[in-house]
Enzyme design. Structure first.
Site, PDB file in Angstrom:
ATOM      1  N   ASP A  72     -10.670 -15.651   7.247  1.00 18.60           N
ATOM      2  CA  ASP A  72     -11.413 -16.759   6.658  1.00 18.60           C
ATOM      3  C   ASP A  72     -10.892 -18.108   7.123  1.00 18.60           C
ATOM      4  O   ASP A  72      -9.871 -18.205   7.800  1.00 18.60           O
ATOM      5  CB  ASP A  72     -11.363 -16.681   5.128  1.00 18.60           C
ATOM      6  CG  ASP A  72      -9.990 -16.265   4.593  1.00 18.60           C
ATOM      7  OD1 ASP A  72      -8.990 -16.556   5.274  1.00 18.60           O
ATOM      8  OD2 ASP A  72      -9.918 -15.661   3.511  1.00 18.60           O
ATOM      9  N   ASP A 141      -7.441 -11.470  -9.046  1.00 14.39           N
ATOM     10  CA  ASP A 141      -8.693 -10.957  -9.605  1.00 14.39           C
ATOM     11  C   ASP A 141      -9.294  -9.853  -8.732  1.00 14.39           C
ATOM     12  O   ASP A 141     -10.454  -9.477  -8.884  1.00 14.39           O
ATOM     13  CB  ASP A 141      -9.704 -12.093  -9.796  1.00 14.39           C
ATOM     14  CG  ASP A 141     -10.015 -12.830  -8.490  1.00 14.39           C
ATOM     15  OD1 ASP A 141      -9.488 -12.429  -7.429  1.00 14.39           O
ATOM     16  OD2 ASP A 141     -10.777 -13.811  -8.534  1.00 14.39           O
ATOM     17  N   HIS A 143      -9.840  -9.773  -5.386  1.00 15.03           N
ATOM     18  CA  HIS A 143     -10.705 -10.123  -4.258  1.00 15.03           C
ATOM     19  C   HIS A 143      -9.944 -10.012  -2.947  1.00 15.03           C
ATOM     20  O   HIS A 143      -8.720 -10.123  -2.905  1.00 15.03           O
ATOM     21  CB  HIS A 143     -11.289 -11.531  -4.421  1.00 15.03           C
ATOM     22  CG  HIS A 143     -10.312 -12.640  -4.175  1.00 15.03           C
ATOM     23  ND1 HIS A 143      -9.664 -13.311  -5.184  1.00 15.03           N
ATOM     24  CD2 HIS A 143      -9.873 -13.203  -3.020  1.00 15.03           C
ATOM     25  CE1 HIS A 143      -8.876 -14.236  -4.678  1.00 15.03           C
ATOM     26  NE2 HIS A 143      -8.983 -14.194  -3.346  1.00 15.03           N
ATOM     27  N   GLU A 148     -14.915 -13.143  -3.592  1.00 18.67           N
ATOM     28  CA  GLU A 148     -14.491 -13.238  -4.980  1.00 18.67           C
ATOM     29  C   GLU A 148     -15.342 -12.347  -5.875  1.00 18.67           C
ATOM     30  O   GLU A 148     -16.340 -11.772  -5.427  1.00 18.67           O
ATOM     31  CB  GLU A 148     -14.543 -14.709  -5.405  1.00 18.67           C
ATOM     32  CG  GLU A 148     -13.568 -15.562  -4.592  1.00 18.67           C
ATOM     33  CD  GLU A 148     -13.630 -17.030  -4.912  1.00 18.67           C
ATOM     34  OE1 GLU A 148     -14.740 -17.566  -5.050  1.00 18.67           O
ATOM     35  OE2 GLU A 148     -12.552 -17.645  -5.025  1.00 18.67           O
TER      36      GLU A 148
END
Length: 290
Positions: A72, A141, A143, A148
């Site tokens: 990313d 979380d 991801h 996400e």
């Protein structure tokens, strides 16, 4: 799926680096046979990068015939900004090894056409023959990359708006000024990583314990995008003891019982039980140096 449990985060880094080293050596890369490696950013993989640099400097490993694809990049952040992932990768890894700049692929968050940039990234991966090993991290979380909670498990490289929680969490890298934090990013999709021949996810620390639990003991769920790799035929989760705190005792004992098998995957090329291709490449390198 394999779960490799190490005592500390340092041992996680060493195990992961040795695994990448051996996979590269086993492929015996050359001008017509590149090894393709998917790479993450963040704090967790830093130790792995340091160890891979060490292997390179000791002459155990070359990246001359390795192509990399990063997960990313922020949208709108200059490439030379200290918090860009371009800067991260060059400062922490690429400039310390012999990889050719044209073989290190990172998404351009300043491209004139961001959608086209993402589509071309997918095409470049395909043209390279697909990713041999995609290394990833994991968020608290659950991801992976910027996929996400709620991201499609069939997603591919795309433009992604960042969640408020992510923006707030990243403010610490931008002088705690939330107004300086990018609100969008380019990211590989879950399916992009799933297409890799192998996936290795690094998880360390208590803060990632619940995410690891949901990723391997819970069902596959788009609210925990890393859980998708339960479906991948060759996934390795590498974690430290702290990250196992939410796992069932039975799960931990089962995978610890397989550590003798897992550790054979990272034996040194000098070891008599190392893969023949690894030993052969090592031998050829030594002959060339004489």
């Amino acid at each position: 799926m394999r779960l490799v449990i190490q005592n500390t985060s340092v041992e996680v880094s060493e195990w992961a680096a040795k695994y990448v080293r051996n996979r590269i050596l086993q492929k015996n890369p050359g001008p017509d046979n590149y090894f393709v490696l998917g790479l993450p950013t963040g704090g967790t993989p830093l130790g792995m990068y340091r160890k891979l640099i060490e292997f390179y400097k000791r002459g155990e490993l070359s990246f001359k015939y390795v192509k990399t694809f990063n997960m990313d990049e922020y949208v709108g952040l200059p490439k030379d900004h200290p918090e860009s992932y371009h800067s991260y990768m060059w400062d922490n890894f690429f400039k310390h090894i012999d990889i050719l700049p044209e073989n290190a692929h990172i998404l351009d968050g300043n491209a004139a056409d961001l959608v086209q940039e993402c589509n071309q990234f997918e095409e470049k991966i395909k043209a390279a023959g697909g990713v041999d090993v995609f290394v990833g991290g994991i968020g608290p979380d659950g991801h992976i990359a910027f996929n996400e909670p709620g991201s499609s498990l069939a997603s591919r490289t795309r433009v992604k708006s960042l969640a408020k929680e992510t923006i707030v969490a990243n403010a610490r890298f931008f002088d705690n000024d939330i107004s300086k934090v990018p609100t969008m990013a380019l990211t590989v999709g879950v399916q992009t990583v799933m297409d890799a021949k192998e996936v290795m996810i690094l998880i360390t620390g208590v803060a990632k314990a619940y995410a690891l639990h949901r990723s391997i003991e819970g069902g596959v769920n788009h609210m925990f995008t890393v859980s998708a790799f339960q479906y991948h035929p060759h996934t390795i989760f590498v974690c430290d003891e702290d990250a196992t705190l939410e796992l069932k005792v039975k799960t931990v004992k089962y995978f610890k019982g397989l550590m003798d098998v897992h550790n054979k995957l990272v034996e040194s090329p000098e070891d008599p039980t190392a893969p023949p291709s690894a030993k052969r490449l090592k031998s050829l390198d030594e002959s060339a140096d004489k």
